[in-house]
Design a protein around this motif. Sequence first.
Motif, PDB file in Angstrom:
ATOM      1  N   GLY A   1      48.143  74.260 -31.445  1.00  0.00           N
ATOM      2  CA  GLY A   1      49.478  73.417 -31.444  1.00  0.00           C
ATOM      3  C   GLY A   1      49.934  73.636 -33.071  1.00  0.00           C
ATOM      4  N   GLY A   2      49.166  74.826 -33.697  1.00  0.00           N
ATOM      5  CA  GLY A   2      49.424  75.180 -35.506  1.00  0.00           C
ATOM      6  C   GLY A   2      49.723  73.846 -36.086  1.00  0.00           C
ATOM      7  N   ALA A   3      48.365  72.624 -35.946  1.00  0.00           N
ATOM      8  CA  ALA A   3      48.303  71.951 -36.623  1.00  0.00           C
ATOM      9  C   ALA A   3      46.588  73.108 -37.604  1.00  0.00           C
ATOM     10  CB  ALA A   3      46.609  70.806 -36.251  1.00  0.00           C
TER      11      ALA A   3
ATOM     12  N   ALA B   1      30.949  68.945 -40.079  1.00  0.00           N
ATOM     13  CA  ALA B   1      32.121  69.855 -39.736  1.00  0.00           C
ATOM     14  C   ALA B   1      32.486  69.366 -38.111  1.00  0.00           C
ATOM     15  CB  ALA B   1      32.272  70.952 -39.525  1.00  0.00           C
ATOM     16  N   PRO B   2      33.656  68.731 -38.016  1.00  0.00           N
ATOM     17  CA  PRO B   2      34.539  69.208 -36.700  1.00  0.00           C
ATOM     18  C   PRO B   2      33.375  69.649 -35.970  1.00  0.00           C
ATOM     19  CG  PRO B   2      36.262  68.409 -38.024  1.00  0.00           C
ATOM     20  CD  PRO B   2      34.900  69.140 -38.771  1.00  0.00           C
ATOM     21  N   GLU B   3      33.623  69.326 -34.177  1.00  0.00           N
ATOM     22  CA  GLU B   3      32.657  69.991 -33.249  1.00  0.00           C
ATOM     23  C   GLU B   3      33.219  71.471 -33.080  1.00  0.00           C
ATOM     24  OE1 GLU B   3      29.745  71.406 -31.335  1.00  0.00           O
ATOM     25  OE2 GLU B   3      29.492  69.862 -32.698  1.00  0.00           O
ATOM     26  N   ARG B   4      34.666  71.534 -33.309  1.00  0.00           N
ATOM     27  CA  ARG B   4      35.608  72.252 -33.228  1.00  0.00           C
ATOM     28  C   ARG B   4      35.571  74.074 -33.882  1.00  0.00           C
ATOM     29  NH1 ARG B   4      38.630  68.692 -30.810  1.00  0.00           N
ATOM     30  NH2 ARG B   4      39.830  68.443 -28.248  1.00  0.00           N
ATOM     31  N   TYR B   5      34.927  73.673 -35.104  1.00  0.00           N
ATOM     32  CA  TYR B   5      35.279  74.408 -36.055  1.00  0.00           C
ATOM     33  C   TYR B   5      34.034  75.091 -36.375  1.00  0.00           C
ATOM     34  CZ  TYR B   5      39.272  73.164 -38.706  1.00  0.00           C
ATOM     35  OH  TYR B   5      40.227  72.920 -39.113  1.00  0.00           O
ATOM     36  N   THR B   6      32.577  74.920 -35.633  1.00  0.00           N
ATOM     37  CA  THR B   6      31.242  75.326 -35.304  1.00  0.00           C
ATOM     38  C   THR B   6      31.408  76.540 -34.802  1.00  0.00           C
ATOM     39  OG1 THR B   6      30.003  73.233 -35.655  1.00  0.00           O
ATOM     40  CG2 THR B   6      28.956  74.831 -34.988  1.00  0.00           C
TER      41      THR B   6
ATOM     42  N   ILE C   1      35.407  70.563 -41.970  1.00  0.00           N
ATOM     43  CA  ILE C   1      34.621  68.822 -42.976  1.00  0.00           C
ATOM     44  C   ILE C   1      36.106  68.517 -43.968  1.00  0.00           C
ATOM     45  CG2 ILE C   1      33.641  67.692 -44.976  1.00  0.00           C
ATOM     46  CD1 ILE C   1      31.706  69.726 -44.132  1.00  0.00           C
ATOM     47  N   PHE C   2      36.878  69.220 -44.586  1.00  0.00           N
ATOM     48  CA  PHE C   2      38.125  68.899 -45.294  1.00  0.00           C
ATOM     49  C   PHE C   2      39.642  69.042 -44.622  1.00  0.00           C
ATOM     50  CE2 PHE C   2      42.109  69.789 -48.005  1.00  0.00           C
ATOM     51  CZ  PHE C   2      41.993  68.839 -48.828  1.00  0.00           C
ATOM     52  N   LEU C   3      39.472  69.763 -44.100  1.00  0.00           N
ATOM     53  CA  LEU C   3      40.656  68.955 -42.775  1.00  0.00           C
ATOM     54  C   LEU C   3      40.620  68.375 -41.870  1.00  0.00           C
ATOM     55  CD1 LEU C   3      42.649  72.216 -42.064  1.00  0.00           C
ATOM     56  CD2 LEU C   3      42.841  70.609 -44.065  1.00  0.00           C
ATOM     57  N   GLY C   4      39.350  67.656 -41.398  1.00  0.00           N
ATOM     58  CA  GLY C   4      39.387  67.488 -40.146  1.00  0.00           C
ATOM     59  C   GLY C   4      39.693  67.891 -38.782  1.00  0.00           C
ATOM     60  N   ASP C   5      39.391  67.046 -38.026  1.00  0.00           N
ATOM     61  CA  ASP C   5      39.854  67.822 -36.290  1.00  0.00           C
ATOM     62  C   ASP C   5      41.189  68.590 -35.977  1.00  0.00           C
ATOM     63  OD1 ASP C   5      39.965  69.039 -33.396  1.00  0.00           O
ATOM     64  OD2 ASP C   5      38.468  67.291 -32.845  1.00  0.00           O
ATOM     65  N   PRO C   6      41.140  69.711 -36.008  1.00  0.00           N
ATOM     66  CA  PRO C   6      42.597  70.532 -35.608  1.00  0.00           C
ATOM     67  C   PRO C   6      43.372  70.220 -34.466  1.00  0.00           C
ATOM     68  CG  PRO C   6      40.760  71.648 -35.126  1.00  0.00           C
ATOM     69  CD  PRO C   6      40.090  71.554 -35.922  1.00  0.00           C
TER      70      PRO C   6
END
Length: 235
Positions: free
Chosen positions: A112-114, A163-168, A227-232
């Motif tokens: 969603g643009g995050a 890192a958030p799971e979605r980034y892995t 890690i820097f941004l968090g979960d998108p």
Amino acid sequence: MLEVLKTLGGGLRSVAPVIGILLVFQFLILRAPLENWREIAIGLVLTVVGLVIFLKGLEVGLTPLGEAASEALAHRGSLFLVVLFGLALGYGATLAEPSLLILAERVEDLTGGALRSTLFVQAVALGVALGLGVGAARIVLGVETTPFFIPALALALVLTFFAPERYTGLAFDAALATTGPVTVPLTIALGSGLALALGRGDVLIYGFGLVAFAALGTILCVLALGIFLGDPAGG
């Protein structure tokens, strides 16, 4: 004319298996008609022609240019210039990688643009640049790949826990997206060109591995971005 037909035949052979599999599933397994078959047919023709032109351009233009630049840099004997060239080549080639641009746009849509496509592409380009910079320095210094790979892989494994799971999954997909038709030929040209010009003993040991360096750099940078941004998705 014969050379053109031969090149077109090679391009058709490259995409024919994929086209065949999709058509078999569409008509024999899913048993669903193609409502826009004319547009699809035109698109397939454009795909074959575009692939042939692109690969021929790499063969006669981009790859020889990369090899010539690598050889000239090796003869200059400057580690700084080699690393700088690796950084610039990795960054520029990544920005031109079509598969990465497609992935980045999809990621922006799904979040969603995050997570903006521009930010994602820049993070991946930075990772590839760092990977090629380190890999090029390794060739100049005459160091084998193992002392670099093991710590980088260990660091990537550690970062996956933070890192958030979605980034892995995204990090590893991004690494594969960078190993496309633009980055890989230039990366191989850089590695083999440096190894040959510098007279490294075994080119298979010292001239290859840069693609893996680029992939590892991408994984590390995307995980660090997560890690820097968090979960998108904000969850």
